[in-house]
Enzyme design. Sequence first.
Site, PDB file in Angstrom:
ATOM      1  N   GLU A 292      42.027 -13.165   0.276  1.00 42.70           N
ATOM      2  CA  GLU A 292      41.144 -12.934  -1.050  1.00 42.70           C
ATOM      3  C   GLU A 292      40.362 -11.476  -1.304  1.00 42.70           C
ATOM      4  OE1 GLU A 292      38.171 -16.137   0.552  1.00 42.70           O
ATOM      5  OE2 GLU A 292      39.791 -17.445  -0.268  1.00 42.70           O
ATOM      6  N   PRO A 293      40.785 -10.543  -0.937  1.00 41.41           N
ATOM      7  CA  PRO A 293      40.523  -9.533  -1.363  1.00 41.41           C
ATOM      8  C   PRO A 293      39.725  -9.369  -2.714  1.00 41.41           C
ATOM      9  CG  PRO A 293      42.837  -8.563  -1.965  1.00 41.41           C
ATOM     10  CD  PRO A 293      42.280 -10.446  -1.186  1.00 41.41           C
TER      11      PRO A 293
ATOM     12  N   CYS B 153      10.605  -0.201 -14.517  1.00 40.93           N
ATOM     13  CA  CYS B 153       8.876   0.495 -13.106  1.00 40.93           C
ATOM     14  C   CYS B 153       8.873  -0.600 -12.042  1.00 40.93           C
ATOM     15  CB  CYS B 153       8.030  -0.338 -14.055  1.00 40.93           C
ATOM     16  SG  CYS B 153       7.952   0.052 -15.922  1.00 40.93           S
ATOM     17  N   GLU B 154      10.064   0.027 -10.607  1.00 45.99           N
ATOM     18  CA  GLU B 154       9.403   0.030  -9.351  1.00 45.99           C
ATOM     19  C   GLU B 154      10.258   0.691  -8.921  1.00 45.99           C
ATOM     20  OE1 GLU B 154      10.905  -3.322  -7.796  1.00 45.99           O
ATOM     21  OE2 GLU B 154      11.072  -4.522  -9.813  1.00 45.99           O
TER      22      GLU B 154
HETATM   23  C1  LIG Z   1      33.007 -12.547  -0.990  1.00 46.04           C
HETATM   24  C2  LIG Z   1      34.271 -12.940  -0.312  1.00 46.04           C
HETATM   25  C3  LIG Z   1      35.447 -12.017  -0.585  1.00 46.04           C
HETATM   26  C4  LIG Z   1      35.742 -11.034  -0.797  1.00 46.04           C
HETATM   27  O1  LIG Z   1      35.243  -9.913  -0.249  1.00 46.04           O
HETATM   28  P1  LIG Z   1      35.331  -8.245  -0.603  1.00 46.04           P
HETATM   29  O2  LIG Z   1      34.517  -7.734   0.840  1.00 46.04           O
HETATM   30  O3  LIG Z   1      34.770  -8.203  -1.803  1.00 46.04           O
HETATM   31  O4  LIG Z   1      36.860  -8.293   0.048  1.00 46.04           O
HETATM   32  C5  LIG Z   1      35.780 -13.199  -0.741  1.00 46.04           C
HETATM   33  N1  LIG Z   1      36.083 -14.625  -0.547  1.00 46.04           N
HETATM   34  C6  LIG Z   1      35.375 -15.182  -0.017  1.00 46.04           C
HETATM   35  C7  LIG Z   1      35.158 -16.354   0.420  1.00 46.04           C
HETATM   36  C8  LIG Z   1      33.968 -14.217  -0.260  1.00 46.04           C
HETATM   37  O5  LIG Z   1      32.258 -15.024  -0.386  1.00 46.04           O
END
Ligand SMILES: *Cc1c(COP(=O)(O)O)cnc(C)c1O
Length: 421
Positions: A275-276, A346-347
Amino acid sequence: MDHFLYRNGSLHAEDVPLSEIAASVGTPFYCYSSATLTRHYRLFKDALDPLPNMVCFAIKSLSNVAVLKLLGDLGAGMDVVSAGEYLRARAAGVPGDRIVFSGVGKTREEMRIALEGGIRQFNIESEPEMRALSEVATALGATAPITIRVNPDVDARTHEKIATGKSENKFGIPIARAREVYAEAARLPGLRIVGIDVHIGSQLVELEPFEQAYKKVAALTETLRADGHTISRLDLGGGLGIPYTRSNEAPPLPVEYGALIKRTLGHLGCEIEIEPGRLISGNSGVLVSKVIYVKNGEGRDFLILDAAMNDLVRPAMYSAHHDIIAVTEPGPAAPTQAFDVVGPVCETGDTFAKARELPLVVEGDLVAFRSAGAYGAVMANEYNSRPLVPEVLVRDDHFAVIRPRPSYDDMIKRDIVPDWL
Ligand SMILES: *Cc1c(COP(=O)(O)O)cnc(C)c1O
């Protein structure tokens, strides 16, 4: 490698000068490169082949439907963490059987939407969630494919706000309790166990934490199989880091990450899902902004931009570094100066960089924040009533606005004054 390079003295996205987009769209805006998105997706794909695999883009990093369509058309799966993201993926034409549903707090309504629309699997994060899904699926007369996210208790050695694999984090179930929880899952109606899920954090710049986690997943696969469960998929999460500076960072490459996966898990005969997010989208995007004023202060000079923390929150939220470069290429011997680079909000937190050496720029010049494709536009908001930052996608020599900047009227019209006022 990305496709934002100087040509004829001017920063281009692929074959389009960013100054040309700025003249047409106004600033600030995000600009993404189709070629870079494609290249990064393919790097992962090539790294995992010939293992059976699915590269599921983590939509939360960059969720514009045009980007999802580009990746979906290449064959990418999608990792979603809300019904909104699920429906974006569907709107981009991605079929349900290529969508995995992650996230620690899925509601029953979200489960129903995904079950009715079609889903590859739910990555379950807790027992109450698992029981809720069993009820929702049973009521619909459906069977929900599930993995259970285990928390392997490894230190991802990344920013504390994006580390997720330690036992004190809110994610997943402790790996020590996995057998018990899988046994309950097997007894519950409406659920079908298909595998194991793990995700230990984001912006990891070394492979060792992945290796520790994946070895634990390999051992767990054998144990759960011995208990009689079907483990045919391993979802390994995302998290591979990217270089945010040109100079000294060299995080592991997708090919090295793929080799690690093959070495630790390849023998199990499972389909591998990853899941990149950031590694696909991060260096595929820049945020282009204009210098409003150069303000000389006491002992420091400020570059005041028309982009602010509401457009790119990472520096304020995670103390993140983004390289900032001039869109007009400075000559090789051009003088530089240290600037505090700030936005108009404004921070004091609205500071992108302190004492950053930059080429001398003047009012009206354009600058680009590199590596802004991930967790940039998706976290943007309208704080200080600054209309939501637009997004542009480039392919070769053409570009398209893929989310327009709302007009002031659009922004204000969303508020409703009740008739009793
Ligand atoms: C955020 C997240 C990702 C992606 O992470 P990256 O660092 O953007 O690759 C994949 N899987 C889950 C469950 C996440 O919470």
